[in-house]
Write an enzyme that holds these catalytic residues in place. Structure first.
Site, short mmCIF file in Angstrom:
data_model
loop_
_atom_site.label_atom_id
_atom_site.label_comp_id
_atom_site.label_asym_id
_atom_site.label_seq_id
_atom_site.Cartn_x
_atom_site.Cartn_y
_atom_site.Cartn_z
N ASN A 117 2.46 4.59 -11.04
CA ASN A 117 1.28 4.40 -11.88
C ASN A 117 -0.01 4.25 -11.07
O ASN A 117 -1.10 4.28 -11.62
CB ASN A 117 1.51 3.12 -12.72
CG ASN A 117 0.33 2.76 -13.60
OD1 ASN A 117 0.04 3.47 -14.55
ND2 ASN A 117 -0.36 1.67 -13.28
N TYR A 164 -9.27 15.20 -9.72
CA TYR A 164 -8.25 14.47 -10.48
C TYR A 164 -7.20 15.45 -11.00
O TYR A 164 -5.99 15.23 -10.87
CB TYR A 164 -8.97 13.75 -11.63
CG TYR A 164 -8.16 12.74 -12.42
CD1 TYR A 164 -7.26 11.88 -11.80
CD2 TYR A 164 -8.36 12.62 -13.79
CE1 TYR A 164 -6.56 10.94 -12.55
CE2 TYR A 164 -7.66 11.68 -14.54
CZ TYR A 164 -6.76 10.84 -13.91
OH TYR A 164 -6.07 9.92 -14.65
N ASP A 195 0.88 -1.18 0.00
CA ASP A 195 0.00 0.00 0.00
C ASP A 195 0.91 1.22 0.00
O ASP A 195 1.60 1.48 1.00
CB ASP A 195 -0.90 -0.02 1.25
CG ASP A 195 -1.83 1.19 1.28
OD1 ASP A 195 -1.64 2.14 0.49
OD2 ASP A 195 -2.75 1.19 2.12
N LYS A 230 -3.22 15.47 -10.18
CA LYS A 230 -2.25 15.24 -11.26
C LYS A 230 -1.41 16.50 -11.51
O LYS A 230 -0.23 16.39 -11.88
CB LYS A 230 -2.96 14.78 -12.53
CG LYS A 230 -3.54 13.36 -12.45
CD LYS A 230 -2.47 12.27 -12.33
CE LYS A 230 -3.03 10.88 -12.62
NZ LYS A 230 -2.04 9.81 -12.40
N1 NAP Z 1 -7.29 4.56 -17.91
C1 NAP Z 1 -7.18 5.69 -18.61
O1 NAP Z 1 -7.86 5.91 -19.64
C2 NAP Z 1 -6.17 6.74 -18.18
C3 NAP Z 1 -6.09 7.95 -18.88
C4 NAP Z 1 -5.12 8.88 -18.52
C5 NAP Z 1 -4.25 8.60 -17.48
N2 NAP Z 1 -4.36 7.42 -16.81
C6 NAP Z 1 -3.40 7.14 -15.74
O2 NAP Z 1 -2.77 5.90 -16.02
C7 NAP Z 1 -2.45 5.23 -14.81
C8 NAP Z 1 -2.97 3.81 -14.86
O3 NAP Z 1 -4.37 3.80 -14.97
P1 NAP Z 1 -5.14 2.42 -15.22
O4 NAP Z 1 -6.59 2.75 -15.21
O5 NAP Z 1 -4.57 1.73 -16.40
O6 NAP Z 1 -4.82 1.64 -13.87
P2 NAP Z 1 -4.16 0.18 -13.67
O7 NAP Z 1 -2.76 0.21 -14.12
O8 NAP Z 1 -5.08 -0.85 -14.23
O9 NAP Z 1 -4.26 0.03 -12.09
C9 NAP Z 1 -3.68 0.88 -11.16
C10 NAP Z 1 -3.64 0.12 -9.85
O10 NAP Z 1 -3.14 0.97 -8.81
C11 NAP Z 1 -3.35 0.24 -7.62
N3 NAP Z 1 -3.45 1.07 -6.43
C12 NAP Z 1 -4.46 1.88 -6.04
N4 NAP Z 1 -4.23 2.36 -4.82
C13 NAP Z 1 -3.04 1.84 -4.41
C14 NAP Z 1 -2.28 1.94 -3.22
N5 NAP Z 1 -2.70 2.67 -2.18
N6 NAP Z 1 -1.11 1.27 -3.14
C15 NAP Z 1 -0.67 0.51 -4.17
N7 NAP Z 1 -1.36 0.37 -5.33
C16 NAP Z 1 -2.53 1.02 -5.43
C17 NAP Z 1 -4.67 -0.54 -7.81
O11 NAP Z 1 -4.46 -1.93 -7.51
P3 NAP Z 1 -4.82 -2.48 -6.03
O12 NAP Z 1 -6.25 -2.15 -5.80
O13 NAP Z 1 -4.52 -3.95 -6.15
O14 NAP Z 1 -3.89 -1.79 -5.07
C18 NAP Z 1 -4.96 -0.37 -9.31
O15 NAP Z 1 -5.41 -1.56 -9.90
C19 NAP Z 1 -3.02 6.09 -13.68
O16 NAP Z 1 -1.99 6.86 -13.09
C20 NAP Z 1 -4.04 6.98 -14.36
O17 NAP Z 1 -4.20 8.21 -13.72
C21 NAP Z 1 -5.29 6.49 -17.13
#
Ligand code: NAP
Length: 263
Positions: free
Chosen positions: A94, A159, A67, A163
């Site tokens: 990430n 958000y 965490d 960010k």
């Molecule tokens: N998805 C999009 O379209 C998009 C667009 C622009 C930017 N982004 C950015 O891209 C990045 C990845 O997004 P994604 O949606 O693809 O996510 P992802 O890589 O599928 O998952 C991120 C993981 O972070 C973990 N997390 C949350 N809180 C945590 C904590 N306290 N300690 C450790 N781990 C933690 C969660 O897993 P656990 O619950 O197992 O801890 C979650 O599954 C993010 O920074 C996001 O802001 C995403």
């Protein structure tokens, strides 16, 4: 598969926030470029599945349930990573949870605090804890940001706040850590076309009686390339910034959004 070479050959990457989307793809792409990978998030099952996928590329993987908002948990991660792999060359911050989508004027302070705690202080905690290892390896940090930096749409206030602070922090850290040979950069993805967004579009399609393709085309129409970047394309931008090809690049933010926003 590239176990014998690649842009990150024999480097060790710590990826914080390994979820089903970008986190998993980052782990696999780093391994395909020759890195051993330390996987940190809270869900052990998922970490172990991704670790098995990484190992199938021929590289080593270490799943460490963590965490990142907790000091002891992060200290244990750093200790395990350095004890097992002996070095750390790359930290990718990430980790992500869906932020409050209420207008800022109606968002409870605790939700804003939680978002800052994870996105900003979580990334700072990991960076502070890994600075000695990164200084020793001449390594780098890549912070995953978002195109929310480039717009001020309604409901994205919490958000954007988190960010934007992450970007400010990345730039300050680049200045502070540069003398130790540590580079700090950011990647700001647009929409990421992968399983997370696909699931969301399927939900929207069912709700409004339209197809996923229609939602995709409507969303992609705002970009120059008329498509959405894939998870792999975002991960490759991270790998570029972490690689020797970017050895003179620090304090920068690379937008990967198929031209939706020009910065
Ligand atoms: N998805 C999009 O379209 C998009 C667009 C622009 C930017 N982004 C950015 O891209 C990045 C990845 O997004 P994604 O949606 O693809 O996510 P992802 O890589 O599928 O998952 C991120 C993981 O972070 C973990 N997390 C949350 N809180 C945590 C904590 N306290 N300690 C450790 N781990 C933690 C969660 O897993 P656990 O619950 O197992 O801890 C979650 O599954 C993010 O920074 C996001 O802001 C995403």
């Amino acid at each position: 598969m590239n176990p014998g070479g690649g842009l990150l050959h024999d480097r060790v990457a710590v990826i914080s926030g390994v979820g089903p989307g970008l986190g998993r793809t980052l782990a696999l792409r780093c391994a395909m470029q020759g890195a051993d990978v330390v996987l940190a998030a809270r869900t052990r099952d998922r970490l172990e599945k991704v670790a098995a996928e990484v190992e199938s590329t021929g590289r080593r993987a270490l799943a460490v349930p963590t965490d990142i908002t907790d000091d002891e948990s992060v200290a244990a991660l750093v200790e395990t990573a350095t004890a097992q792999f002996g070095r750390v060359d790359l930290l990718v911050n990430n980790a992500f949870t869906v932020p409050s989508m209420k207008p800022l004027a109606r968002t409870e302070f605790q939700q804003v605090r939680d978002s800052l705690e994870l996105t900003v202080l979580g990334a700072l905690r990991l960076t502070q804890s890994l600075t000695p290892a990164l200084a020793e390896s001449g390594g780098s940090v890549v912070n995953i940001n978002s195109m929310v930096l480039r717009h001020s749409q309604e409901r994205y206030g919490s958000y954007k706040l988190a960010k934007s602070a992450l970007l400010a922090m990345s730039r300050s850290l680049a200045t502070e850590l540069g003398p130790q040979g540590i580079r700090v950069n950011s990647v700001a993805p647009g929409y990421i076309w992968g399983p997370v967004l696909q699931g969301y579009f399927e939900h929207q399609a069912g709700k409004y009686g339209i197809t996923v393709e229609q939602i995709y085309e409507h969303t992609a129409a705002a970009s120059d390339l008329k498509r959405l970047p894939t998870t792999e394309e975002i991960a490759d931008a991270v790998i570029f910034l972490a690689s020797p090809m970017a050895s003179a690049i620090t304090g920068q933010c690379l937008d990967v959004n198929c031209g939706e926003y020009h910065h």
